[in-house]
Design an enzyme around this catalytic site. Structure first.
Site, PDB file in Angstrom:
ATOM      1  N   GLU A  49       0.727  -5.043 -11.135  1.00  0.00           N
ATOM      2  CA  GLU A  49       0.308  -5.987 -10.106  1.00  0.00           C
ATOM      3  C   GLU A  49      -0.943  -5.458  -9.452  1.00  0.00           C
ATOM      4  OE1 GLU A  49       4.250  -8.081  -8.328  1.00  0.00           O
ATOM      5  OE2 GLU A  49       2.881  -7.177  -6.889  1.00  0.00           O
ATOM      6  N   ASP A  60       1.114  -8.509   4.831  1.00  0.00           N
ATOM      7  CA  ASP A  60       1.129  -7.089   4.483  1.00  0.00           C
ATOM      8  C   ASP A  60       1.176  -6.196   5.705  1.00  0.00           C
ATOM      9  OD1 ASP A  60       0.957  -6.817   1.539  1.00  0.00           O
ATOM     10  OD2 ASP A  60      -0.791  -8.111   1.826  1.00  0.00           O
TER      11      ASP A  60
END
Lengths: 268, 405
Positions: A49, A60
């Site tokens: 990823e 995040d």
């Protein structure tokens, strides 16, 4: 059949749970990423990823936000990330690469232009954190003809109804976010994860990956018992941050963390 | 694109929060279910007589509504041209329009059984308005605010603390409003079970743009009636400043179907639209997706959000409410911009000529209204939303005069 489906099929035949590392492209500098990707594959990564840096990574935690900021200081754009995948493909044509990020860079490039460029670069999946299936029709109709799998998240708050809708829209694999919160936060409760992955499997035959909150080999091993893929990000990105002044040490250090996880996962 | 005449503006957005191509629901999966829950609660209680009665009573007795409409006769005369009227949102409790929305959302939070309130703030007005209602309802309150804004709005930071709120300093990104919003979203995603996120503007994922508009629309509903009483008709033009755009949409919304009324939203041109140092996404930005909705943004060619600049912290935001984006595209409203310098001049003019000290945000609207009025007939009327008072900006203005207060 996409490279991702191929890979899961091979893994299933070998009885192996996938290990999926996440790193931000261009962190801490553009030269680091492609060699790091190869090193991660050698250390046992089955799918990679690759984070596309974004100025406002709302989902995040601070670790991955700072990674984005470091990459953006070098002006890393979505096109630069695609160029990195292209370079990676010169030596590795079998390891699937999933781009993970936010919608806006793709939106601004244009869905068709992006899908074509991503296909040519050798991208296999796209996970846009802030694009739920309800808003995804247009992007999907650009990705599908190019055999790029749309990867969607499921969360502890996802209801059965939504689970079905997400499973119907996704391909490649589905990604269960194991904690309520942002990347790198919280402690994952393995009992809850087991219950939720079992519930997801009632809705789909796609492989189920689990991420957010996997901090070490022990949690990776526990998650591997209930998931088809273990996704690990913040712990790697944190190591990259620690070594940002000595970039030549990054690939071996990240490989070491992955090897220990690989080893623990393969013990089950 | 449909033409203006075929649109019933009161019927937007659609059921999934779209204003034409704008708006929508662009959030991570963890927030989808809580947002659906919020939408259901909001739709239910906006039809609930007891809820609406409580809201009306609070707006009257706690906020001090209706706020007056004031004919600024001396200003109109000295400026020349159209008669200028001011909708005095600066006279609300806490000194700005923001409280209209926080009262509504806090009542909703209470009905939904949430014990903890979070908010983001730029100038601090929304933070103060949130901390105020949290204090009144006995709810825990955390306000996220960029480091840069904390430095330029010390007085409001102190007010929030007095009111019992915890002010969290945000040091990521540009350390202003957009980063405070990111941080508040992160808090919400982590504490979803007991926490209600009071967004202060008409941006964010559905249902926020519609919900905040509906709570702010009291401004326009009152103003329409007040203008009819005072002038015997509707105003010829409306003017309001636009950051996220909540005071503007609050004034505009009840007038959208009145085609005789011209509508102007005034963005922050900072050092000038050509300078690149501004906060005017509608005038000089491009469409994109940020903070849960599709709208006009200040962004670079790679889709990265760029830093904005305005003398007023409340307008210093790279996005704008999706309904404004749509009103721009269909041509129902016109979006213009005023520079820091023009806003400051208007600040001094209104203060000296009418004895009303406006917020620097609202001064942008005054600046454009003065320009607009000069090109109009003296029998015509311009209604300006005076969205907040200038007390909080004293030290900013004083510093420009070389004084420290």
């Amino acid at each position: 059949m996409s490279r991702i489906s191929d890979r899961y099929k091979q893994l299933e035949e070998r009885g192996r749970v996938a290990l999926i590392p996440f790193v931000t492209a261009g962190d801490p500098g553009p030269a680091v990423t492609v060699p790091l990707m190869h090193a991660m594959v050698e250390a046992g990564a089955d799918i990679i990823e690759l984070g596309v840096p974004f100025s406002d990574p709302m989902a995040d935690g601070p670790v991955i936000q700072r990674a984005s900021e470091r990459a953006l200081e070098h002006g890393i754009s979505l096109r630069d990330v695609l160029a990195m995948v292209h370079k990676f493909r010169e030596r590795d044509t079998s390891t699937p690469v999933v781009l993970m990020g936010y919608l806006n860079p793709i939106e601004v490039m244009g869905y068709e232009v992006f899908a074509l460029a991503a296909h040519e670069a050798g991208v296999d999946g796209v996970l846009t954190v802030d694009l739920p299936p309800e808003e995804a029709d247009d992007l999907l109709s650009s990705l599908r003809p190019r055999d790029i799998d749309p990867i969607f998240l499921m969360a502890p708050t996802t209801t059965e109804d939504r689970m079905q809708r997400i499973c119907d829209t996704a391909s490649g694999f589905v990604y269960y976010v194991s904690v309520k919160g942002i990347t790198g936060a919280g402690h994952l409760a393995i009992g809850d994860v087991a219950a939720k992955t079992a519930q997801i499997r009632k809705h789909t035959r796609l492989p189920v990956g689990v991420g957010f909150g996997i901090k070490d080999a022990k949690t990776a091993q526990a998650v591997a018992q209930v998931a088809d893929a273990v996704i690990v990000g913040s712990v790697l990105v944190k190591r990259i941050e620690e070594l940002r002044e000595t970039p030549e040490e990054i690939a071996p250090a990240v490989a070491m963390i992955l090897s220990s996880m690989r080893h623990a996962i393969d013990l089950i | 694109m449909p033409t203006e005449k075929t649109i019933d503006f009161t019927r937007m957005p659609d059921s999934r929060g779209h204003f034409g191509p704008y708006g929508g629901l662009f959030v991570s999966e963890t927030l989808m279910e809580p947002l659906e829950e919020l939408r259901d609660a909001y739709e239910k209680y906006m039809q609930d007589a007891a809820f609406l009665a409580e809201l009306d009573a609070d707006l009257a007795n706690y906020v001090g509504r209706p706020s007056p409409v004031y004919h600024a006769q001396r200003l109109s005369r000295e400026n020349g041209g159209a008669q200028i009227y001011l909708k005095r949102e600066d006279l609300n409790h806490t000194g700005a329009h923001k409280v209209n929305n926080t009262i509504g959302q806090a009542l909703l939070a209470k009905r939904m059984g949430k014990s903890r309130i979070i908010a983001e703030t730029g100038a601090g007005q929304h933070g103060v308005a949130t901390a105020t209602v949290a204090a009144r309802l006995g709810l825990e309150c955390v306000v996220y605010m960029g480091e840069v804004d904390i430095a330029r709005q010390e007085a409001n930071v102190y007010r929030m603390k007095l009111l019992g709120a915890r002010v969290e300093s945000v040091s990521s990104g540009s350390r202003t409003l957009k980063d405070a919003l990111n941080e508040a979203m992160r808090d919400w995603v982590t504490n979803i079970d007991n926490t209600f996120y009071i967004i202060g503007t008409v941006a964010g994922p559905h249902p926020y743009p519609a919900m905040v508009r509906d709570f702010q629309a009291v401004i326009g509903r009152e103003a329409k009636e007040q203008m009819q009483q005072q002038t015997g008709g509707l105003p010829d033009a409306l003017v309001a400043c636009v950051g996220g755009g909540s005071n503007a949409i609050g004034l505009f919304y009840p007038f959208l179907n009145d085609s005789s009324v011209a509508i102007y939203g005034v963005e922050a041109a900072g050092d000038g639209l050509d300078s690149g140092r501004h906060a005017a996404p509608l005038c000089a930005g491009t469409p994109g997706v940020l903070h849960g909705n599709r709208t006009y943004l200040m962004e670079d060619p790679n889709g990265q959000i760029i830093e904005t600049h305005s003398i007023s912290a409340g307008l210093d935001y790279p996005g704008v409410g999706p309904e404004h984006a749509w009103l721009k595209d269909v041509g129902r409203a016109k979006y213009v911009a005023a520079t820091d310098k023009e806003a400051l001049a208007a600040f001094h003019t209104l203060t000296r000529v009418e004895g009303i000290i406006p917020a620097l945000e609202s001064s942008h609207a005054i600046a454009y209204a003065l320009k607009l009025a000069r090109d109009m007939d003296e029998k015509q009327t311009v209604l300006v939303n005076l969205s907040g008072r200038g007390d909080k900006d004293m030290h900013t203005v004083a510093a420009l005069d070389g004084l420290k207060i």
